[in-house]
Enzyme design. Structure first.
Site, PDB file in Angstrom:
ATOM      1  N   ARG A   1      11.385  -7.235  11.191  1.00 23.34           N
ATOM      2  CA  ARG A   1      10.149  -7.022  11.757  1.00 23.34           C
ATOM      3  C   ARG A   1       9.054  -7.089  10.530  1.00 23.34           C
ATOM      4  O   ARG A   1       7.902  -7.627  10.762  1.00 23.34           O
ATOM      5  CB  ARG A   1      10.039  -5.542  12.054  1.00 23.34           C
TER       6      ARG A   1
ATOM      7  N   ASN B   1       5.832  -9.534  11.320  1.00 27.30           N
ATOM      8  CA  ASN B   1       4.513  -9.186  11.452  1.00 27.30           C
ATOM      9  C   ASN B   1       3.524  -9.990  10.499  1.00 27.30           C
ATOM     10  O   ASN B   1       2.358  -9.821  10.924  1.00 27.30           O
ATOM     11  CB  ASN B   1       4.752  -7.702  10.648  1.00 27.30           C
TER      12      ASN B   1
ATOM     13  N   TYR C   1       3.340  10.063  -0.441  1.00 31.21           N
ATOM     14  CA  TYR C   1       4.533   9.287   0.107  1.00 31.21           C
ATOM     15  C   TYR C   1       5.741   9.423  -0.693  1.00 31.21           C
ATOM     16  O   TYR C   1       6.890   9.424   0.016  1.00 31.21           O
ATOM     17  CB  TYR C   1       4.223   7.909   0.316  1.00 31.21           C
TER      18      TYR C   1
ATOM     19  N   LYS D   1      -2.957   5.997  -3.918  1.00 32.54           N
ATOM     20  CA  LYS D   1      -3.988   7.086  -3.371  1.00 32.54           C
ATOM     21  C   LYS D   1      -3.743   8.373  -4.309  1.00 32.54           C
ATOM     22  O   LYS D   1      -2.761   8.760  -4.358  1.00 32.54           O
ATOM     23  CB  LYS D   1      -3.840   7.148  -1.956  1.00 32.54           C
TER      24      LYS D   1
ATOM     25  N   HIS E   1      -7.557   9.804  -0.989  1.00 34.99           N
ATOM     26  CA  HIS E   1      -6.591   9.840   0.208  1.00 34.99           C
ATOM     27  C   HIS E   1      -7.469  10.513   1.554  1.00 34.99           C
ATOM     28  O   HIS E   1      -7.633   9.965   2.699  1.00 34.99           O
ATOM     29  CB  HIS E   1      -5.548  10.512  -0.206  1.00 34.99           C
TER      30      HIS E   1
ATOM     31  N   SER F   1       6.999  -0.948   8.227  1.00 37.37           N
ATOM     32  CA  SER F   1       8.304  -1.050   8.947  1.00 37.37           C
ATOM     33  C   SER F   1       9.276  -1.075   7.539  1.00 37.37           C
ATOM     34  O   SER F   1       9.146  -1.255   6.522  1.00 37.37           O
ATOM     35  CB  SER F   1       8.262  -2.575   9.315  1.00 37.37           C
TER      36      SER F   1
ATOM     37  N   LEU G   1      -0.916  -0.322  14.672  1.00 38.53           N
ATOM     38  CA  LEU G   1      -0.392  -0.680  15.870  1.00 38.53           C
ATOM     39  C   LEU G   1      -0.282   0.815  16.632  1.00 38.53           C
ATOM     40  O   LEU G   1       0.250   0.640  17.737  1.00 38.53           O
ATOM     41  CB  LEU G   1       1.026  -1.090  15.907  1.00 38.53           C
TER      42      LEU G   1
ATOM     43  N   ASP H   1       0.874  -1.158  -0.040  1.00 34.92           N
ATOM     44  CA  ASP H   1       0.044   0.090   0.004  1.00 34.92           C
ATOM     45  C   ASP H   1       0.787   1.164   0.087  1.00 34.92           C
ATOM     46  O   ASP H   1       1.510   1.394   0.940  1.00 34.92           O
ATOM     47  CB  ASP H   1      -0.826  -0.220   1.208  1.00 34.92           C
TER      48      ASP H   1
ATOM     49  N   ILE I   1      -2.278  -2.903   7.346  1.00 36.02           N
ATOM     50  CA  ILE I   1      -1.036  -2.899   6.254  1.00 36.02           C
ATOM     51  C   ILE I   1      -0.067  -2.224   7.425  1.00 36.02           C
ATOM     52  O   ILE I   1       0.364  -0.895   7.390  1.00 36.02           O
ATOM     53  CB  ILE I   1      -1.326  -1.981   5.474  1.00 36.02           C
TER      54      ILE I   1
END
Length: 278
Positions: free
Chosen positions: A238, A242, A51, A76, A109, A233, A191, A46, A230
């Site tokens: 990790r 996940n 970004y 997005k 978005h 990291s 998280l 994603d 989603i």
């Protein structure tokens, strides 16, 4: 190698329930993280125009030994690009940066109600799906009012609403409304942020009982609730950890304890008042 179950969206497209988020990663980091994720069994990445790492994700996909249809890619539309014609141009630009011929999921978005362009933007999304250029279309950070407007305008129900959601901001009412309409809830910042949620004794205790980590417990909570999730990291270990969440279940007692958590509220912007990028 773990593999995420598939959820069938309201348009028949199947999305892996767990994927990699690449928010706050630069292009090189997104490339490396996407490569690590695909090697670890992920089949869902994603990203977003804002970004600044669509090209890195695209390079990782291009270099993978997997067939294109085995990898689910979401990007997005940014706020400044809303509007019917602007959306069509922005989609072309994202597709070029990703190096793809078609996209799996395209999301608005933010609704940006003050701008007043999300309804025309959704009409452009419907056009893109009708033309076969994107398999599934959805939204991000939409509230019920925004969703009702675009559904009333077009008759097309978004397949996904990607929203901030974690155990201490569970957005139960919104996710339940979406479920009743056939819209899958996808969780960003699943998280929480800053690691505070992971430090709660509740998650440490549950994790110890299952031989897992607090992050595993929270991700398992999302999966139990039917969310697409989603986690982000840039650490390859990790990333691999996940996705290792499909070999245990939370008990009814554990789920009830999580449900009793104090709701601390948003960590990110409010969809009703955000003006970013307009």
């Amino acid at each position: 190698m773990p593999s995420a179950p598939l959820i069938t969206l309201n348009d028949g497209v199947q999305i892996p329930q767990l994927g990699l988020g690449v928010w706050q990663l630069d292009d090189a980091q997104a490339y490396a993280s996407s490569k690590a994720a695909l090697a670890a069994g992920y089949r869902h990445i994603d990203t977003a125009m804002i970004y600044g790492n669509e090209a890195g994700v695209g390079r990782a996909v291009a270099e993978s030994d997997l067939a294109r249809e085995q990898i689910f890619i979401t990007t997005k539309l940014w706020n400044a690009d809303q509007g019917f014609d602007n959306t069509l141009r922005a989609f072309d630009a994202s597709l070029e940066r990703l190096g793809l011929e078609t996209l799996d999921l395209y999301l608005i978005h933010w609704a940006i109600p003050k701008k007043g362009a999300y309804r025309d933007t959704w009409k452009a999304f419907v056009r893109l799906q009708q033309e076969g250029r994107v398999r599934s279309i959805g939204v991000s950070n939409f509230n019920v009012e925004h969703l009702e407007h675009i559904i009333d305008d077009t008759g097309v129900v978004p397949s996904v609403n990607q929203i901030e959601i974690h155990p201490d901001f569970n957005q139960h009412a919104l996710s339940q409304w979406c479920r009743e309409k056939g819209i899958v809830t996808e969780a960003w910042s699943p998280l929480g942020q800053g690691g505070e949620l992971l430090k709660l004794p509740l998650f440490a205790d549950i994790a110890q009982r299952h031989g897992k980590t607090p992050a595993h417990v929270i991700l398992r909570w999302h999966l139990h609730n039917g969310h697409v999730v989603i986690p982000r990291s840039s650490n390859a270990q990790r990333i691999a950890a996940n996705i290792d969440v499909f070999d245990f279940e939370l008990t009814p007692q554990e789920l009830e304890a999580i449900a009793q958590l104090k709701q601390t509220g948003r960590l990110g912007p409010d969809p009703e008042t955000i003006e970013m990028g307009i």
